[in-house]
Scaffold this motif. Structure first.
Motif, PDB file in Angstrom:
ATOM      1  N   UNK A 114      47.399  93.653  63.391  1.00  0.00           N
ATOM      2  CA  UNK A 114      48.290  94.231  62.402  1.00  0.00           C
ATOM      3  C   UNK A 114      47.514  94.476  61.106  1.00  0.00           C
ATOM      4  N   UNK A 115      47.727  95.614  60.511  1.00  0.00           N
ATOM      5  CA  UNK A 115      47.042  95.954  59.264  1.00  0.00           C
ATOM      6  C   UNK A 115      47.709  95.278  58.083  1.00  0.00           C
ATOM      7  N   UNK A 116      46.900  94.817  57.162  1.00  0.00           N
ATOM      8  CA  UNK A 116      47.413  94.231  55.938  1.00  0.00           C
ATOM      9  C   UNK A 116      47.802  95.335  54.959  1.00  0.00           C
ATOM     10  N   UNK A 117      48.862  95.100  54.247  1.00  0.00           N
ATOM     11  CA  UNK A 117      49.275  96.054  53.220  1.00  0.00           C
ATOM     12  C   UNK A 117      48.367  95.887  52.009  1.00  0.00           C
ATOM     13  N   UNK A 118      47.881  96.994  51.455  1.00  0.00           N
ATOM     14  CA  UNK A 118      47.069  96.876  50.233  1.00  0.00           C
ATOM     15  C   UNK A 118      47.874  96.218  49.111  1.00  0.00           C
ATOM     16  N   UNK A 119      47.252  95.290  48.424  1.00  0.00           N
ATOM     17  CA  UNK A 119      47.933  94.530  47.375  1.00  0.00           C
ATOM     18  C   UNK A 119      48.370  95.404  46.205  1.00  0.00           C
ATOM     19  N   UNK A 120      47.766  96.550  46.049  1.00  0.00           N
ATOM     20  CA  UNK A 120      48.033  97.398  44.890  1.00  0.00           C
ATOM     21  C   UNK A 120      49.221  98.350  45.060  1.00  0.00           C
ATOM     22  N   UNK A 121      49.839  98.375  46.222  1.00  0.00           N
ATOM     23  CA  UNK A 121      50.928  99.330  46.467  1.00  0.00           C
ATOM     24  C   UNK A 121      52.033  99.177  45.426  1.00  0.00           C
ATOM     25  N   UNK A 122      52.501  97.961  45.224  1.00  0.00           N
ATOM     26  CA  UNK A 122      53.579  97.728  44.271  1.00  0.00           C
ATOM     27  C   UNK A 122      53.182  98.013  42.836  1.00  0.00           C
ATOM     28  N   UNK A 123      51.984  97.602  42.464  1.00  0.00           N
ATOM     29  CA  UNK A 123      51.564  97.817  41.078  1.00  0.00           C
ATOM     30  C   UNK A 123      51.340  99.298  40.783  1.00  0.00           C
ATOM     31  N   UNK A 124      50.833 100.038  41.755  1.00  0.00           N
ATOM     32  CA  UNK A 124      50.677 101.483  41.541  1.00  0.00           C
ATOM     33  C   UNK A 124      52.032 102.170  41.440  1.00  0.00           C
ATOM     34  N   UNK A 125      52.958 101.770  42.297  1.00  0.00           N
ATOM     35  CA  UNK A 125      54.303 102.341  42.224  1.00  0.00           C
ATOM     36  C   UNK A 125      54.952 102.067  40.879  1.00  0.00           C
ATOM     37  N   UNK A 126      54.816 100.835  40.398  1.00  0.00           N
ATOM     38  CA  UNK A 126      55.371 100.467  39.092  1.00  0.00           C
ATOM     39  C   UNK A 126      54.735 101.296  37.981  1.00  0.00           C
ATOM     40  N   UNK A 127      53.440 101.463  38.057  1.00  0.00           N
ATOM     41  CA  UNK A 127      52.722 102.231  37.042  1.00  0.00           C
ATOM     42  C   UNK A 127      53.226 103.673  36.971  1.00  0.00           C
ATOM     43  N   UNK A 128      53.389 104.293  38.121  1.00  0.00           N
ATOM     44  CA  UNK A 128      53.879 105.682  38.150  1.00  0.00           C
ATOM     45  C   UNK A 128      55.314 105.739  37.621  1.00  0.00           C
TER      46      UNK A 128
END
Length: 71
Positions: free
Chosen positions: A1-15
């Motif tokens: 199983x692939x790990x989710x990149x840790x930055x997904x949430x922080x990038x979404x919040x930033x946008x």
């Protein structure tokens, strides 16, 4: 199983914040503000089912959020 990149949430919040939107504003896509908050804080994994409507509402491509940061 692939790990989710840790930055997904922080990038979404930033946008989201760069557009001056609250969680409630983004929740208009049919995802609760609570779910969005958990996603942004890393307490919930991002699935395509969540990412597609969120990124469409933000007007960005999903790969902007999930791609690895350049070295």
């Amino acid at each position: 199983m692939l790990e989710e990149p840790a930055h997904v949430g922080t990038r979404g919040r930033s946008v989201r914040k760069s557009r001056g939107w609250t969680l409630d504003d983004l929740a208009q896509v049919g995802v609760s503000a609570n779910t969005l908050s958990r996603l942004e804080s890393g307490k919930r994994q991002a699935s395509l089912e969540l990412l597609i409507p969120i990124t469409r509402q933000l007007g960005i491509k999903a790969d902007l959020i999930v791609q690895d940061a350049p070295d």
